[in-house]
Design a protein around this motif. Structure first.
Motif, mmCIF file in Angstrom:
data_model
loop_
_atom_site.group_PDB
_atom_site.id
_atom_site.type_symbol
_atom_site.label_atom_id
_atom_site.label_comp_id
_atom_site.label_asym_id
_atom_site.label_seq_id
_atom_site.Cartn_x
_atom_site.Cartn_y
_atom_site.Cartn_z
ATOM 1 N N ALA B 77 0.965 -1.141 -0.143
ATOM 2 C CA ALA B 77 0.173 -0.070 0.259
ATOM 3 C C ALA B 77 0.638 1.097 -0.466
ATOM 4 O O ALA B 77 0.463 2.367 -0.794
ATOM 5 N N LEU B 78 2.236 0.915 0.905
ATOM 6 C CA LEU B 78 2.849 2.180 0.800
ATOM 7 C C LEU B 78 3.536 2.764 -0.531
ATOM 8 O O LEU B 78 3.747 4.326 -0.959
ATOM 9 N N VAL B 79 3.600 1.785 -1.154
ATOM 10 C CA VAL B 79 4.481 1.247 -2.348
ATOM 11 C C VAL B 79 3.654 2.640 -3.275
ATOM 12 O O VAL B 79 3.817 2.972 -4.094
ATOM 13 N N HIS B 80 1.832 1.478 -3.286
ATOM 14 C CA HIS B 80 1.141 3.037 -3.872
ATOM 15 C C HIS B 80 0.974 3.399 -3.927
ATOM 16 O O HIS B 80 0.493 5.367 -4.825
ATOM 17 N N GLY B 81 1.277 4.090 -2.488
ATOM 18 C CA GLY B 81 0.729 5.569 -1.639
ATOM 19 C C GLY B 81 2.385 6.136 -2.134
ATOM 20 O O GLY B 81 2.051 7.322 -2.473
ATOM 21 N N PHE B 82 3.464 5.913 -1.971
ATOM 22 C CA PHE B 82 4.847 6.622 -2.856
ATOM 23 C C PHE B 82 3.784 7.211 -4.163
ATOM 24 O O PHE B 82 4.936 8.844 -4.815
ATOM 25 N N ALA B 83 3.818 6.100 -5.143
ATOM 26 C CA ALA B 83 3.637 6.754 -6.344
ATOM 27 C C ALA B 83 2.872 7.420 -6.895
ATOM 28 O O ALA B 83 2.580 7.882 -7.585
ATOM 29 N N SER B 84 1.458 7.227 -6.001
ATOM 30 C CA SER B 84 0.597 7.797 -6.344
ATOM 31 C C SER B 84 0.601 9.385 -5.426
ATOM 32 O O SER B 84 -0.467 10.331 -5.955
ATOM 33 N N ILE B 85 0.704 9.162 -3.892
ATOM 34 C CA ILE B 85 1.059 10.572 -3.382
ATOM 35 C C ILE B 85 2.455 11.687 -3.566
ATOM 36 O O ILE B 85 2.375 12.815 -4.818
ATOM 37 N N THR B 86 3.398 10.713 -3.497
ATOM 38 C CA THR B 86 4.953 11.357 -3.965
ATOM 39 C C THR B 86 5.205 11.340 -4.965
ATOM 40 O O THR B 86 5.027 12.945 -5.672
ATOM 41 N N GLN B 87 5.178 11.101 -6.221
ATOM 42 C CA GLN B 87 5.509 10.882 -7.162
ATOM 43 C C GLN B 87 4.490 11.390 -7.770
ATOM 44 O O GLN B 87 4.425 11.750 -9.531
ATOM 45 N N ARG B 88 2.921 11.848 -7.984
ATOM 46 C CA ARG B 88 1.824 11.841 -8.818
ATOM 47 C C ARG B 88 1.845 11.124 -10.496
ATOM 48 O O ARG B 88 1.230 11.540 -10.745
ATOM 49 N N GLY B 89 1.733 10.160 -8.980
ATOM 50 C CA GLY B 89 2.183 8.829 -10.424
ATOM 51 C C GLY B 89 0.869 8.759 -11.183
ATOM 52 O O GLY B 89 -0.171 8.534 -10.339
ATOM 53 N N ASN B 90 0.602 8.448 -11.944
ATOM 54 C CA ASN B 90 -1.142 6.946 -12.669
ATOM 55 C C ASN B 90 -0.909 5.824 -12.122
ATOM 56 O O ASN B 90 -1.622 5.553 -11.088
ATOM 57 N N GLN B 91 -2.851 6.483 -11.187
ATOM 58 C CA GLN B 91 -3.320 5.787 -9.795
ATOM 59 C C GLN B 91 -3.314 4.753 -10.228
ATOM 60 O O GLN B 91 -3.399 3.031 -9.836
ATOM 61 N N ILE B 92 -4.525 4.197 -11.268
ATOM 62 C CA ILE B 92 -4.455 3.073 -11.837
ATOM 63 C C ILE B 92 -3.354 2.493 -12.429
ATOM 64 O O ILE B 92 -3.515 0.859 -12.186
ATOM 65 N N VAL B 93 -2.399 3.254 -12.903
ATOM 66 C CA VAL B 93 -1.458 2.076 -13.842
ATOM 67 C C VAL B 93 -0.385 2.006 -12.055
ATOM 68 O O VAL B 93 -0.074 0.529 -12.376
ATOM 69 N N SER B 94 -0.333 2.036 -11.384
ATOM 70 C CA SER B 94 0.344 1.467 -10.255
ATOM 71 C C SER B 94 -0.031 0.535 -9.234
ATOM 72 O O SER B 94 -0.044 0.116 -8.503
ATOM 73 N N GLY B 95 -1.670 0.629 -9.429
ATOM 74 C CA GLY B 95 -2.352 -0.414 -8.516
ATOM 75 C C GLY B 95 -2.560 -1.494 -9.621
ATOM 76 O O GLY B 95 -2.190 -3.107 -9.537
ATOM 77 N N VAL B 96 -2.348 -1.867 -11.094
ATOM 78 C CA VAL B 96 -1.890 -2.851 -12.040
ATOM 79 C C VAL B 96 -0.781 -3.757 -12.108
ATOM 80 O O VAL B 96 -0.644 -4.790 -11.642
ATOM 81 N N ALA B 97 0.434 -2.087 -11.854
ATOM 82 C CA ALA B 97 1.870 -3.363 -11.210
ATOM 83 C C ALA B 97 1.620 -3.510 -10.228
ATOM 84 O O ALA B 97 2.107 -4.586 -9.682
ATOM 85 N N ILE B 98 1.379 -2.913 -8.744
ATOM 86 C CA ILE B 98 1.198 -3.843 -7.750
ATOM 87 C C ILE B 98 0.371 -5.741 -7.791
ATOM 88 O O ILE B 98 0.906 -6.545 -7.555
ATOM 89 N N ASN B 99 -0.512 -5.216 -8.867
ATOM 90 C CA ASN B 99 -1.580 -6.520 -9.098
ATOM 91 C C ASN B 99 -0.644 -7.876 -9.560
ATOM 92 O O ASN B 99 -0.312 -9.169 -9.426
ATOM 93 N N PHE B 100 0.570 -7.191 -10.705
ATOM 94 C CA PHE B 100 0.697 -8.403 -11.582
ATOM 95 C C PHE B 100 2.653 -8.452 -10.401
ATOM 96 O O PHE B 100 2.818 -9.837 -10.716
ATOM 97 N N ILE B 101 3.025 -7.720 -9.607
ATOM 98 C CA ILE B 101 3.771 -8.076 -8.795
ATOM 99 C C ILE B 101 3.810 -8.727 -7.912
ATOM 100 O O ILE B 101 3.981 -10.022 -7.873
#
Lengths: 376, 323
Positions: B77-101
């Motif tokens: 969840a913190l990886v997702h948070g880092f990507a989408s809060i701190t890095q302002r990345g795309n939240q959908i993309v980050s979620g997809v990545a976590i599912n695969f990992i």
């Protein structure tokens, strides 16, 4: 913080930063290999050897790459319109019907080159229809495309299980698949293409749909950058407000973009069904639709980037299969991790290294004034 | 009476399969109400189920397993948070990545550590959660109607089951009756206003994704330590996405979430029950149709044909302090 990021030369923006992201993704994957007690360097050597070391390996690599070119283009097409199509998996799965039916009807009467156009049309049509519904729902009813395409993946999966188990399965057969097509439903292999380089593809199912994928890549390039429709799609992707202001009909573009995206994903079904298995099986897509997301992100949604990215993933699929023979600890699921890491670093974290690189270039520019000015 | 008993059996399995859905959907609720879309519920749950199975398998201690599950899930969840809060990345993309990992890593690590085809060792008595009988369950069982409801439906569940149902009003209370909840909802609707009030948007959103991680961790632990006795690869099997569908179906409201999850759980229980048994009046319903029904219902809801599901307004949009 007035400007989010400083301006960088184009080669850094489109070359260096994606490369760094990719390298980091593979380094983390290397750590996983290390964690299971194998040597990442040896794994990498086996991977490249298995994927490119001999004719059959290359044949398989390109066979897998064909799937990923189609699905990568599909995701990229939607990206350009500011839409995220996670439904490539389901669209390709349903498109299997569009491939299988013409083959089942025609294969006994006509040669493959008569069946092929119908199969292409069927695949594109079914894929487009399956993507059109989420597109229509987004355009007209305002439901979120990401959620609907995810839901449609699951609906597609249930639908196809039902069709294969209860409808398309030949009587008396136990396996949930259609009957095997005869010659009229089989695409010729491209052994001559690799033969020209003195390579023997052996049993690899590298077939004509690879050329179709290359043509599709070119067509996508033309549509996106050389037509009015492409201009409208990109405008909407960059700024829906500007598009609306310019009189672009948003709803129409959303639906068309999703249909094009679905058609591209759908054509992926040709490769395994007509090119390899010569029948439609359960789960023939096996994740290719999702790989398309990684491919599109890595290729920065440009066909010229998508083709090498697809070949890289083809290499991972083929080489990964070879590694698992040599290193029993590493199965094909390693690719799923790499896929996830590529999506994470090339997609969600794409700007992580940008501030550091920007300041690095700013320092270099200050040290040598005049040399690091952005190109006009 | 026969139908009544069949109904009790179906409702009992409804409760059983609904628990991970409720936990995961509530997890998603915390995150999404704070403006962080999370389609990585599935991955977090899977990784947590694996961590629970692995740690409980080695130590044969259920509590350690649960702790490990929550820790792994919070880390993702913190990886997702880092990507989408701190890095302002795309939240959908980050979620997809976590599912695969998660999908890949659980299989690779499971095979490397336990050599059982991606499974973790079978859990013994101490390693898994056990069911608890409510007081007087045996005595009341004899009373018609009330007896079966009390002793078969309400009694005899895991502690995690009762926890999941208790978390529903608790979440409602946190969300609508505490300062944290008010701010959480505000940050999902209008982060600019929260920022202007001098409250850190970043820290608030991080706390929301941590809540999400904790609950997904419990959901995963339930799968591998309560529902079954060990981790099996891919054991979430789309439950994270059903939970996501339930969350939307419930229009991001805690009590609705429980009912949506129970509904989807009921459909799941029915689809197992209906295999080979035709329904009266309708005839044979394909099991696949029942399996697809939660998704179809969600699509219909999203299309605005059954009310309208309006997501939190700032959902999916990274917050930029000033520009």
């Amino acid at each position: 913080m007035s400007v989010p990021y400083g301006k960088l030369p184009a080669w850094v923006d489109f070359g260096l930063i994606p490369l760094i992201n990719l390298v980091v993704a593979f380094l983390v994957a290397g750590l996983v290999v290390l964690a299971v007690g194998e040597s990442p360097l040896r794994a990498a050597a086996l991977l490249v050897e298995g994927a490119f070391g001999y004719g059959e390996g290359i044949g398989y690599t390109l066979y897998y790459a064909t799937n990923f070119i189609f699905t990568g283009l599909a995701v990229a097409m939607a990206f350009h319109g500011g839409l995220f199509n996670i439904g490539g998996e389901g669209q390709a799965y349903v498109a299997g019907i569009g491939v299988a039916l013409p083959c089942l009807w025609l294969d006994q009467y006509v040669p493959w080159f008569v069946t092929f156009p119908f199969a292409i049309l069927g695949a594109a049509l079914m894929g487009a229809v399956w993507a059109m519904i989420p597109g229509w729902l987004q355009a007209k009813r305002g439901s979120h495309i990401v959620i609907t395409t995810i839901m449609f993946n699951f609906i597609a999966s249930s639908l196809m299980v039902y069709l294969l188990v209860d409808v398309l399965k030949p009587a008396g057969s136990m396996a949930p698949q259609t009957r095997t097509f005869v010659e009229g439903g089989r695409l010729p292999k491209l052994d001559w293409l690799l033969g020209a380089f003195g390579l023997d593809i052996g049993g690899a199912p590298f077939n004509l749909s690879f050329l179709l994928a290359l043509i599709a890549a070119f067509v996508v390039w033309v549509i996106i950058w050389r037509t009015r429709l492409g201009y409208e799609i990109r405008t909407m992707g960059h700024s829906p407000k500007a598009a609306r202001y310019a009189g672009i009909r948003e709803n129409r573009i959303i639906i068309i973009t999703m249909m094009l995206s679905g058609a591209l994903a759908g054509m992926m079904a040709l490769n395994p069904i007509m090119g390899d298995q010569h029948r439609m099986q359960l789960d023939f897509v096996s994740g290719a639709g999702f790989v398309g997301i990684a491919v599109a992100l890595m290729g920065r949604s440009h066909p010229a980037g998508i083709i090498p990215a697809a070949i890289l993933f083809g290499m991972l699929y083929q080489g990964g299969a070879e590694i698992s023979f040599e290193m029993p600890e590493i199965s094909r699921d390693m690719i799923v991790i790499i896929q996830g890491l590529v999506i994470l670093f090339a997609g969600a974290l794409e700007n992580m290294f940008r501030p550091a690189i920007t300041s690095l270039f700013a320092t270099l520019g200050a040290a040598r004034p005049g040399t690091a000015k952005p190109a006009e | 009476m026969e139908y009544f008993e069949a109904l009790i059996v179906i409702l009992q399995s409804t409760v059983r399969v609904s628990v991970p859905l409720i936990l995961a959907a509530l997890a998603g609720l915390y995150s999404e109400r704070a403006g962080i879309f999370d389609i990585g519920l599935e991955g977090k749950m899977l990784a947590a189920a694996f961590a629970a199975g692995a740690v409980a398998g080695i130590t044969q201690n259920a509590l350690l397993g649960l702790t490990a599950a929550m820790a792994v899930s919070v880390a993702l969840a913190l990886v997702h948070g880092f990507a989408s809060i701190t890095q302002r990345g795309n939240q959908i993309v980050s979620g997809v990545a976590i599912n695969f990992i998660a999908a890949g890593a659980t299989v690779i690590l499971g095979q490397a550590w336990f050599h059982q085809g991606g499974q973790t060792p079978r859990l013994g008595e101490g390693g898994r959660f056990v069911t608890h009988e409510l007081p007087f369950a045996a005595e009341i069982a004899g009373i018609p109607v009330l007896g079966p409801i009390y002793s078969n439906l309400l009694s005899g569940h895991f502690l995690l089951t009762y926890l999941a149902f208790a978390l529903v009003p608790a979440t409602w209370w946190v969300l609508y009756r505490t300062r944290f909840g008010l701010r959480l909802r505000a940050v999902g609707e209008n982060p600019g206003a929260v920022d202007t009030a001098g409250i850190s948007v970043t820290w608030l959103r991080y706390r929301a994704v941590i809540c999400c991680g904790l609950l997904c961790g419990i959901a995963g632990a339930y799968l591998s330590m309560a529902m079954t006795g060990g981790f099996v690869k891919g054991m979430t099997a789309g439950k994270g996405f059903i939970a996501l569908a339930a969350l939307i179906f419930a229009k991001w409201k805690p009590v609705n979430v429980m009912f949506a999850c129970l509904l989807f759980g009921f459909l799941d229980a029915m689809s197992i029950r209906l295999q080979g048994n035709p329904l009266p009046l309708i005839g044979q319903v394909p099991a696949q149709f029942m399996q697809a029904l939660p998704y179809i219902l969600t699509v219909i809801l999203l299309a605005g044909f059954i009310g309208k599901a309006i997501p939190p307004r700032a959902g999916g949009v990274p917050y930029v302090k000033e520009r």
